[in-house]
Design a protein around this motif. Structure first.
Motif, PDB file in Angstrom:
ATOM      1  N   LYS A 197      -9.925   9.546  -2.528  1.00 39.30           N
ATOM      2  CA  LYS A 197      -9.229   8.577  -1.685  1.00 39.30           C
ATOM      3  C   LYS A 197      -7.888   8.148  -2.269  1.00 39.30           C
ATOM      4  O   LYS A 197      -7.163   7.385  -1.638  1.00 39.30           O
ATOM      5  CB  LYS A 197     -10.111   7.341  -1.484  1.00 39.30           C
ATOM      6  CG  LYS A 197     -11.431   7.652  -0.781  1.00 39.30           C
ATOM      7  CD  LYS A 197     -12.271   6.395  -0.596  1.00 39.30           C
ATOM      8  CE  LYS A 197     -13.567   6.712   0.135  1.00 39.30           C
ATOM      9  NZ  LYS A 197     -14.387   5.495   0.364  1.00 39.30           N
ATOM     10  N   LYS A 198      -7.572   8.607  -3.450  1.00 36.85           N
ATOM     11  CA  LYS A 198      -6.315   8.208  -4.084  1.00 36.85           C
ATOM     12  C   LYS A 198      -5.138   8.681  -3.245  1.00 36.85           C
ATOM     13  O   LYS A 198      -5.075   9.833  -2.826  1.00 36.85           O
ATOM     14  CB  LYS A 198      -6.223   8.781  -5.493  1.00 36.85           C
ATOM     15  CG  LYS A 198      -5.028   8.245  -6.288  1.00 36.85           C
ATOM     16  CD  LYS A 198      -5.051   8.750  -7.713  1.00 36.85           C
ATOM     17  CE  LYS A 198      -3.872   8.183  -8.499  1.00 36.85           C
ATOM     18  NZ  LYS A 198      -3.837   8.654  -9.888  1.00 36.85           N
ATOM     19  N   GLY A 199      -4.215   7.782  -3.010  1.00 34.30           N
ATOM     20  CA  GLY A 199      -3.057   8.087  -2.188  1.00 34.30           C
ATOM     21  C   GLY A 199      -3.252   7.758  -0.727  1.00 34.30           C
ATOM     22  O   GLY A 199      -2.287   7.740   0.044  1.00 34.30           O
ATOM     23  N   ALA A 200      -4.489   7.480  -0.319  1.00 39.98           N
ATOM     24  CA  ALA A 200      -4.768   7.157   1.075  1.00 39.98           C
ATOM     25  C   ALA A 200      -4.493   5.680   1.345  1.00 39.98           C
ATOM     26  O   ALA A 200      -4.589   4.851   0.448  1.00 39.98           O
ATOM     27  CB  ALA A 200      -6.225   7.487   1.407  1.00 39.98           C
ATOM     28  N   PRO A 201      -4.163   5.324   2.582  1.00 37.71           N
ATOM     29  CA  PRO A 201      -4.007   3.907   2.924  1.00 37.71           C
ATOM     30  C   PRO A 201      -5.310   3.148   2.663  1.00 37.71           C
ATOM     31  O   PRO A 201      -6.403   3.672   2.899  1.00 37.71           O
ATOM     32  CB  PRO A 201      -3.669   3.932   4.420  1.00 37.71           C
ATOM     33  CG  PRO A 201      -3.098   5.289   4.659  1.00 37.71           C
ATOM     34  CD  PRO A 201      -3.824   6.203   3.717  1.00 37.71           C
ATOM     35  N   ALA A 227      -6.639   0.718   4.226  1.00 42.60           N
ATOM     36  CA  ALA A 227      -7.433   0.493   5.433  1.00 42.60           C
ATOM     37  C   ALA A 227      -8.252   1.721   5.803  1.00 42.60           C
ATOM     38  O   ALA A 227      -9.336   1.601   6.373  1.00 42.60           O
ATOM     39  CB  ALA A 227      -6.518   0.102   6.589  1.00 42.60           C
ATOM     40  N   ALA A 228      -7.736   2.919   5.473  1.00 40.40           N
ATOM     41  CA  ALA A 228      -8.478   4.139   5.781  1.00 40.40           C
ATOM     42  C   ALA A 228      -9.532   4.427   4.718  1.00 40.40           C
ATOM     43  O   ALA A 228     -10.624   4.916   5.036  1.00 40.40           O
ATOM     44  CB  ALA A 228      -7.510   5.312   5.902  1.00 40.40           C
ATOM     45  N   ALA A 229      -9.219   4.127   3.464  1.00 38.38           N
ATOM     46  CA  ALA A 229     -10.163   4.412   2.376  1.00 38.38           C
ATOM     47  C   ALA A 229     -11.313   3.414   2.358  1.00 38.38           C
ATOM     48  O   ALA A 229     -12.462   3.787   2.090  1.00 38.38           O
ATOM     49  CB  ALA A 229      -9.426   4.400   1.042  1.00 38.38           C
ATOM     50  N   PHE A 230     -11.010   2.130   2.642  1.00 37.47           N
ATOM     51  CA  PHE A 230     -12.039   1.083   2.614  1.00 37.47           C
ATOM     52  C   PHE A 230     -11.877   0.199   3.851  1.00 37.47           C
ATOM     53  O   PHE A 230     -11.391  -0.933   3.754  1.00 37.47           O
ATOM     54  CB  PHE A 230     -11.916   0.230   1.349  1.00 37.47           C
ATOM     55  CG  PHE A 230     -12.083   0.990   0.074  1.00 37.47           C
ATOM     56  CD1 PHE A 230     -13.341   1.242  -0.443  1.00 37.47           C
ATOM     57  CD2 PHE A 230     -10.974   1.459  -0.620  1.00 37.47           C
ATOM     58  CE1 PHE A 230     -13.494   1.931  -1.621  1.00 37.47           C
ATOM     59  CE2 PHE A 230     -11.118   2.158  -1.796  1.00 37.47           C
ATOM     60  CZ  PHE A 230     -12.386   2.414  -2.302  1.00 37.47           C
TER      61      PHE A 230
END
Length: 572
Positions: free
Chosen positions: A264-268, A270-273
């Motif tokens: 999930k690194k680099g992801a927004p 809100a999208a990751a969690f």
């Protein structure tokens, strides 16, 4: 090779990493460096001596511009923002301004501050050697000093970064050193073409190493803090977001909680969690924010967390650069809170039982006693037996009244002994006088020596004063004098009664302790319970020899000193 490699990397960054933090700054470094490479290539390609001299000057200007860009890049990348200092800005502007002003004048032979001569050497190939003037020496000294400081900052950053990215930061540091090393080797005569600026040939490892470290391992997204010393050793999870609210970093505890974090690194955020993002506030004004309790599953069990989000600003601009989200494990605290809640519920049950199941029989017995006293008048008994029966009825009624007092005190302990959660501003004098009016004080007098505004629950403070006043009146003379006043960290209540003997001083706050035959023994226990529910202390002043003096300490107060300030503990 450097020009081709740098150009290829520039295109790759523009196509694939353009939105990464710091990418544009790094592209600026590579862009100016590319122009420097091109001028060096042209310098060595030309055969016209006059043109070579001109291009050599341009090459020197671009070299210094590359150094300046590198200094600014390190400043931004490490988060130190030292390029915003006026002294550094003055040095950079002075260096580049001096070069732009003096170079044309020197080329036209108006001055020789930058160089004393431009010598064309033909062996082993034609190139220009710049013989430094005093101005160029000063400019180089200033630039090298700034670069040295940049390397120092970058080294500290390397030492402060977690071991997971230390190798990559080392690559960046070595890349920057390669330019200086190449130039030093050339000036020492250890490389071909004596007198030629060889810094250009150290740019290839710089370009490759820096690009590899920054983008392959996302070092542009690493928060420049002492992670190894602080974040990595925290047992509580930490997530780091950039100002675009993308997940850019985390510690080992976070990885234990969310094993899929690397994906999930680099992801927004809100999208990751998505569930966390709905409950966690990311303040825009730089203030900290605390979310409600969050429950997460870890190791097959539920853990409760208190979440604190702290914005971290970049440099002197004050703009938010990152968000550090700390998940503090409060599972034990929640368990204690749950146990306290259950205990309070049991106290409420006790209070209900006392209120209904004990008071009802007492009320019935009291009514029967009154009825018996009325019926006694109708009975034909001797005066001697009547007096004896009336004495027993009176004794029974006194016992029932005492039982009623005990029930009332126990109810006070059960219902009012809970920890105070909300307080307000309460005047010491007003509350003391209101409590005095609630007590049968007969000929006693009350004096308030000085006033103070306390942070307290007023009903419980009233209970404290009422019980202390009642204790003074019941154990003192009819004209006992009571005084209330402020202390350094709270207040006191004193009277001029007979005082408390030393042999009883250790027991006066114990439940049921009394020296009076008709006392409940709970009055001072209630005082201690009410005080402790506020977080206060209460003690008997054993050095007071004019009666009895109770001192309440650790009291939150509200003081006025040119304005309101709340929560100043123990200040007068």
């Amino acid at each position: 090779m450097t020009l081709v490699t740098g150009s290829s990397l520039l295109y790759w960054i523009y196509s694939n990493r353009w939105e990464r933090r710091g990418a544009k700054w790094f592209v600026g470094v590579l862009g100016v460096g590319g122009l420097w490479m091109a001028s060096t290539f042209l310098h060595l390609l030309l055969r016209d001596a006059h043109l070579q001299r001109f291009v050599a000057i341009v090459e020197a200007l671009l070299l210094f511009a590359s150094f300046a860009m590198y200094i600014v890049f390190v400043s931004v990348y490490t988060g130190r923002e030292f390029h915003e200092r006026r002294s550094v800005q003055a040095a950079l502007v002075g260096v580049m301004g001096s070069m732009l002003v003096l170079a044309p004048l020197n080329f036209l032979d108006v001055t020789n501050l930058l160089w004393t001569d431009l010598v064309v050497v033909t062996d082993p190939f034609p190139y220009v050697v710049i013989e430094h003037g005093i101005g160029l020496v000063v400019i180089l000294t200033v630039l090298l000093g700034l670069i040295g400081y940049s390397w120092f900052v970058l080294t500290n950053y390397l030492l402060a970064t977690g071991t997971g990215s230390g190798t990559q930061v080392l690559l960046i540091l070595l890349g920057g050193l390669s330019i200086g090393v190449a130039e030093l080797l050339g000036q020492a005569g250890l490389l071909p073409a004596d007198g030629l600026h060889h810094a250009t040939f150290g740019a290839l490892p710089y370009v490759v190493f820096s690009t590899f470290g920054l983008f392959r391992f996302d070092l542009l997204d690493v928060l420049p803090v002492a992670r190894n010393a602080v974040v990595e050793h925290l047992t509580d999870p930490v997530l780091v977001l950039d100002d675009d609210r993308r997940l850019v970093d985390y510690n080992a505890a976070a990885l234990n909680t969310w094993p899929a974090l690397p994906e999930k690194k680099g992801a927004p955020f809100a999208a990751a969690f998505p569930s966390l993002a709905d409950r966690i506030d990311l303040p825009m004004d730089g203030g900290r924010a605390t979310a409600d309790r969050i429950t997460l599953a870890r190791d097959g069990t539920e853990h409760h967390y208190s979440v604190t989000t702290t914005p971290i600003t970049r440099g002197r601009s004050g703009a938010v650069g990152w968000y550090a989200i700390l998940f503090r494990d409060v599972t034990d605290l929640e368990q204690s809170r749950w146990q306290l809640q259950k205990q309070n519920e049991r106290l409420d049950q006790v209070a209900t039982t006392i209120s209904h199941d004990l008071r009802n029989p007492i009320t019935v017995a009291s009514g029967q006693t009154e009825a018996l006293a009325l019926e006694l008048d109708e009975w034909d008994v001797t005066p001697e037996h009547r007096d004896r029966a009336e004495g027993r009825i009176t004794s029974t009624q006194d016992s029932l009244d005492r039982m009623e007092d005990i029930v009332e005190d126990i109810l006070t302990l059960a219902r009012e002994g809970k920890t105070v959660e909300e307080t307000g501003s309460v005047g010491l004098e007003d509350t003391a006088r209101d409590a005095w009016a609630n007590v049968d004080t007969d000929g006693a007098t009350l004096t308030v020596a000085d006033d103070r505004t306390l942070q307290a629950e007023r009903s419980k403070l009233l209970t404290i004063f009422e019980n202390v006043f009642r204790n003074a009146v019941e154990h003192g003379p009819d004209d006992v004098a009571v005084e209330v006043g402020a202390t350094a960290d709270g207040f006191y209540v004193a009277d001029d009664g007979p005082g408390i003997p030393d042999e009883h001083a250790d027991d006066i706050f114990e439940y049921g302790y009394t020296t009076s035959g008709d006392g409940t023994g709970l009055g001072l226990s209630i005082v201690r319970t009410m005080a402790e529910s506020h977080g206060w202390t209460v003690r008997l002043d054993r050095e007071y020899d004019e009666g009895t003096r109770f001192v309440f300490g650790n009291v939150d107060t509200v003081v006025t000193d040119g304005g309101w300030r709340t929560g100043d503990r123990g200040r007068s």
